[in-house]
Design a protein around this motif. Sequence first.
Motif, mmCIF file in Angstrom:
data_model
loop_
_atom_site.group_PDB
_atom_site.id
_atom_site.type_symbol
_atom_site.label_atom_id
_atom_site.label_comp_id
_atom_site.label_asym_id
_atom_site.label_seq_id
_atom_site.Cartn_x
_atom_site.Cartn_y
_atom_site.Cartn_z
ATOM 1 N N ALA A 147 0.812 -1.223 0.000
ATOM 2 C CA ALA A 147 0.000 0.000 0.000
ATOM 3 C C ALA A 147 0.843 1.271 0.000
ATOM 4 N N ASN A 148 2.040 1.230 0.606
ATOM 5 C CA ASN A 148 2.890 2.434 0.617
ATOM 6 C C ASN A 148 4.170 2.219 -0.188
ATOM 7 N N HIS A 149 4.086 1.329 -1.189
ATOM 8 C CA HIS A 149 5.225 1.029 -2.064
ATOM 9 C C HIS A 149 6.432 0.587 -1.252
ATOM 10 N N TYR A 150 6.168 -0.213 -0.224
ATOM 11 C CA TYR A 150 7.221 -0.777 0.620
ATOM 12 C C TYR A 150 8.176 0.301 1.135
ATOM 13 N N GLY A 151 7.579 1.368 1.636
ATOM 14 C CA GLY A 151 8.354 2.440 2.266
ATOM 15 C C GLY A 151 8.885 3.507 1.330
ATOM 16 N N ALA A 152 8.618 3.392 0.045
ATOM 17 C CA ALA A 152 9.080 4.382 -0.937
ATOM 18 C C ALA A 152 7.892 4.866 -1.769
ATOM 19 N N PRO A 153 6.949 5.597 -1.134
ATOM 20 C CA PRO A 153 5.728 5.994 -1.846
ATOM 21 C C PRO A 153 5.962 7.000 -2.971
ATOM 22 N N ILE A 154 7.052 7.724 -2.915
ATOM 23 C CA ILE A 154 7.365 8.689 -3.977
ATOM 24 C C ILE A 154 8.392 8.044 -4.900
ATOM 25 N N PRO A 155 8.067 7.841 -6.191
ATOM 26 C CA PRO A 155 9.007 7.200 -7.112
ATOM 27 C C PRO A 155 10.310 7.995 -7.216
ATOM 28 N N PRO A 156 11.407 7.335 -7.565
ATOM 29 C CA PRO A 156 12.710 8.005 -7.575
ATOM 30 C C PRO A 156 12.847 9.133 -8.590
ATOM 31 N N TRP A 157 11.899 9.274 -9.512
ATOM 32 C CA TRP A 157 11.981 10.366 -10.479
ATOM 33 C C TRP A 157 11.204 11.603 -10.024
ATOM 34 N N GLU A 158 10.532 11.526 -8.873
ATOM 35 C CA GLU A 158 9.788 12.680 -8.387
ATOM 36 C C GLU A 158 10.506 13.360 -7.236
ATOM 37 N N LYS A 159 10.285 14.655 -7.116
ATOM 38 C CA LYS A 159 10.906 15.443 -6.052
ATOM 39 C C LYS A 159 10.441 14.936 -4.677
ATOM 40 N N GLY A 160 11.363 14.884 -3.734
ATOM 41 C CA GLY A 160 11.043 14.459 -2.382
ATOM 42 C C GLY A 160 11.120 12.964 -2.164
ATOM 43 N N HIS A 161 11.599 12.210 -3.151
ATOM 44 C CA HIS A 161 11.679 10.751 -3.020
ATOM 45 C C HIS A 161 12.748 10.351 -2.008
ATOM 46 N N TYR A 162 12.605 9.141 -1.479
ATOM 47 C CA TYR A 162 13.602 8.565 -0.576
ATOM 48 C C TYR A 162 13.477 7.047 -0.639
ATOM 49 N N PRO A 163 14.589 6.331 -0.526
ATOM 50 C CA PRO A 163 14.528 4.872 -0.592
ATOM 51 C C PRO A 163 13.818 4.297 0.627
ATOM 52 N N GLY A 164 13.073 3.220 0.424
ATOM 53 C CA GLY A 164 12.307 2.624 1.506
ATOM 54 C C GLY A 164 13.085 1.628 2.336
ATOM 55 N N TRP A 165 14.194 1.100 1.809
ATOM 56 C CA TRP A 165 14.898 0.034 2.492
ATOM 57 C C TRP A 165 16.317 -0.083 1.950
#
Length: 198
Positions: free
Chosen positions: A35-53
Motif C-alpha cells: 500500500a505504501n510502495h514498501y516504504g518508498a511511496p514517492i518514485p525516484p523520479w519525483e521530487k522528495g523521493h527517498y529509498p524505503g529500504w
Amino acid sequence: MRFTALFTAVAVAVTGASADFSADSITNALTLTEANHYGAPIPPWEKGHYPGWYYGNGPSPEGILCFLDELLCELLELFPFCLHCPKPPPKTPPTPPEYTPTFTNQTCATQDSSYQTYGLVDTVADCQAMCDSVSGCTFVNTYHDVNGKDGSTQLTCALFTECLTAASNDNCGGQSQPDGSIDFITNSDGYCKKKPTA
C-alpha cells in the motif's frame, strides 16, 4: 508500540541474537507494505523521493529507516503483509538465468506507472533477489544516482511490474541537491524477469 517492544524482547530471547536494532526499526519494517510502495511511496523520479529500504552487507546508508539485516529478515517472515527479504538461492545445479538484460550502462533511469518500490543495494544480484521477494515484480532497474554523496557505492534498485526497455528511461537526474549540486544517473541497467514473482 508496547507490542513491538515486547515482540523485540521475545525475538531476541528466542533467537539468542543481540538486539542491535531497536523497536523503532521493527515498527518501521512492519510499515513496508504494498500500500505504501514498501516504504518508498514517492518514485525516484519525483521530487522528495527517498529509498524505503536497504538490502546489502552494511553499514546502512544514512537516512534509511529499514536495514534488512539477517535477524530483522527472520522476524519479518512472521508477518505476511509486509516486505520480505530475499531467500538464499537453493543448493541445486545451475539453471538458466532468471533475468534477461534489456539495456545496460545508460545515463537515465526507468520511469513507469508500473513502479512498485525502490531501495538501495550493493549489487545487481541483490536487486534481483529483492524482486524475487516482492509479489508481481517483473523488472529491475539498477543505477547510481550521483547526488552529492561523494559517489556512494550503493546502487538504487527500482522494482516494476512490467518488463521495460530503454524507451522508458527518461529519469536523467537534474534535480538540485541540498549541497547545491545537481544529481545525475550512471550505470543504469534493466533486467526483465522470465516469470513475475508470485
